[in-house]
Design a protein around this motif. Structure first.
Motif, short mmCIF file in Angstrom:
data_model
loop_
_atom_site.label_atom_id
_atom_site.label_comp_id
_atom_site.label_asym_id
_atom_site.label_seq_id
_atom_site.Cartn_x
_atom_site.Cartn_y
_atom_site.Cartn_z
N ASN A 70 0.83 -1.20 0.00
CA ASN A 70 0.00 0.00 0.00
C ASN A 70 0.87 1.25 0.00
N PRO A 71 0.41 2.30 -0.67
CA PRO A 71 1.10 3.58 -0.53
C PRO A 71 1.06 4.01 0.93
N ILE A 72 2.08 4.73 1.37
CA ILE A 72 2.11 5.20 2.75
C ILE A 72 1.22 6.43 2.85
N GLN A 73 0.14 6.29 3.58
CA GLN A 73 -0.79 7.38 3.82
C GLN A 73 -1.34 7.21 5.21
N GLY A 74 -2.14 8.17 5.66
CA GLY A 74 -2.75 8.06 6.98
C GLY A 74 -3.48 6.73 7.12
N LYS A 75 -4.24 6.37 6.12
CA LYS A 75 -4.89 5.07 6.04
C LYS A 75 -4.51 4.48 4.70
N PRO A 76 -4.05 3.21 4.65
CA PRO A 76 -3.70 2.64 3.36
C PRO A 76 -4.85 2.80 2.37
N SER A 77 -4.52 3.19 1.16
CA SER A 77 -5.54 3.52 0.18
C SER A 77 -5.21 2.91 -1.17
N ARG A 78 -6.23 2.61 -1.90
CA ARG A 78 -6.09 2.17 -3.28
C ARG A 78 -6.65 3.24 -4.21
N LYS A 79 -6.81 4.46 -3.70
CA LYS A 79 -7.33 5.57 -4.50
C LYS A 79 -6.41 5.82 -5.69
N LYS A 80 -7.00 5.93 -6.86
CA LYS A 80 -6.22 6.13 -8.08
C LYS A 80 -6.38 7.58 -8.56
N PRO A 81 -5.43 8.14 -9.24
CA PRO A 81 -4.12 7.56 -9.53
C PRO A 81 -3.21 7.57 -8.28
N ILE A 82 -2.26 6.66 -8.28
CA ILE A 82 -1.28 6.57 -7.19
C ILE A 82 0.05 7.05 -7.73
N ILE A 83 0.63 8.03 -7.04
CA ILE A 83 1.95 8.54 -7.43
C ILE A 83 3.00 7.63 -6.82
N MET A 84 3.96 7.24 -7.61
CA MET A 84 5.02 6.32 -7.19
C MET A 84 6.02 7.01 -6.25
N GLY A 85 6.76 6.19 -5.52
CA GLY A 85 7.91 6.65 -4.77
C GLY A 85 7.66 6.89 -3.30
N TYR A 86 8.65 6.55 -2.50
CA TYR A 86 8.61 6.75 -1.05
C TYR A 86 9.72 7.71 -0.61
N ASP A 87 10.97 7.31 -0.78
CA ASP A 87 12.11 8.05 -0.22
C ASP A 87 12.48 9.24 -1.09
N CYS A 88 12.71 10.38 -0.42
CA CYS A 88 13.07 11.58 -1.19
C CYS A 88 13.85 12.55 -0.32
N SER A 89 14.37 13.56 -0.98
CA SER A 89 14.96 14.71 -0.30
C SER A 89 14.43 15.95 -1.00
N GLY A 90 14.35 17.04 -0.26
CA GLY A 90 13.82 18.25 -0.86
C GLY A 90 13.79 19.40 0.13
N THR A 91 12.94 20.37 -0.19
CA THR A 91 12.82 21.59 0.60
C THR A 91 11.37 21.76 1.02
N VAL A 92 11.14 22.09 2.29
CA VAL A 92 9.79 22.37 2.78
C VAL A 92 9.30 23.67 2.15
N VAL A 93 8.13 23.63 1.49
CA VAL A 93 7.57 24.83 0.87
C VAL A 93 6.27 25.28 1.52
N ALA A 94 5.66 24.45 2.36
CA ALA A 94 4.45 24.83 3.09
C ALA A 94 4.30 23.92 4.29
N VAL A 95 3.76 24.46 5.39
CA VAL A 95 3.50 23.66 6.59
C VAL A 95 2.02 23.72 6.92
N GLY A 96 1.49 22.59 7.36
CA GLY A 96 0.07 22.50 7.68
C GLY A 96 -0.19 22.77 9.15
N PRO A 97 -1.45 22.62 9.55
CA PRO A 97 -1.81 22.84 10.95
C PRO A 97 -1.16 21.81 11.84
#
Length: 161
Positions: A70-97
């Motif tokens: 399953n994709p890593i999400q709050g609850k495993p989902s089969r919702k399509k489309p599914i974007i590939m990939g788990y591990d990444c590096s990058g820059t934070v561009v927005a923060v949520g509540p």
């Protein structure tokens, strides 16, 4: 592969993000195209949006496309489309509540993306991120995630942690 020009939203993020995704499971299902870019209003408690710089691919990625993981999400989902990939590096561009003060816009990070890392922009839980070590490239930082977690799990299994 060419990058498609995108229009900006009020948040300053593009309205679409180029990504690798699939809508059905199987070896020939992978597509590259544009999907809606996450927005700050999409973020749940403790989530951030990353501008993805580098993605590291692992066995879990091809298993996801085969429908074995399953994709890593709050609850495993089969919702399509599914974007590939788990591990990444990058820059934070927005923060949520509810994001703690550890994370701010502009922070360089590595970790696991929620909605798929093979995208120009992705969401991540704050607890699934670590600071990119100074002097470590984005490419090397993306490769640290699964390798370090696997080593830590093995140390705990051996009773060393």
């Amino acid at each position: 592969m060419s990058v498609v020009p995108m229009t900006a939203q009020a948040s300053g993020l593009p309205s679409e993000t180029q990504c690798a995704f699939f809508e059905s499971f199987g070896p020939t299902s992978l597509k590259v195209g544009n999907l809606a870019c996450p927005t700050p209003s999409d973020l749940g408690t403790g989530e951030v949006i990353l501008r993805v710089h580098v993605v590291a691919l692992n066995p879990a990625d091809y298993k996801m496309r085969k429908g074995e993981v399953n994709p890593i999400q709050g609850k495993p989902s089969r919702k399509k489309p599914i974007i590939m990939g788990y591990d990444c590096s990058g820059t934070v561009v927005a923060v949520g509540p509810g994001v703690n003060t550890t994370w701010r816009v502009g922070d360089e990070v590595c970790g696991v993306a929620l909605g798929g890392a093979l995208s120009q922009y992705a969401t991540a839980y704050q607890d699934n991120l670590a600071r990119k070590p100074p002097g470590v490239s984005y490419a090397d930082a993306a490769c640290l995630v699964t390798a370090c977690l696997t080593a830590l799990q093995q140390l705990k299994l051996a009773g060393a942690g």
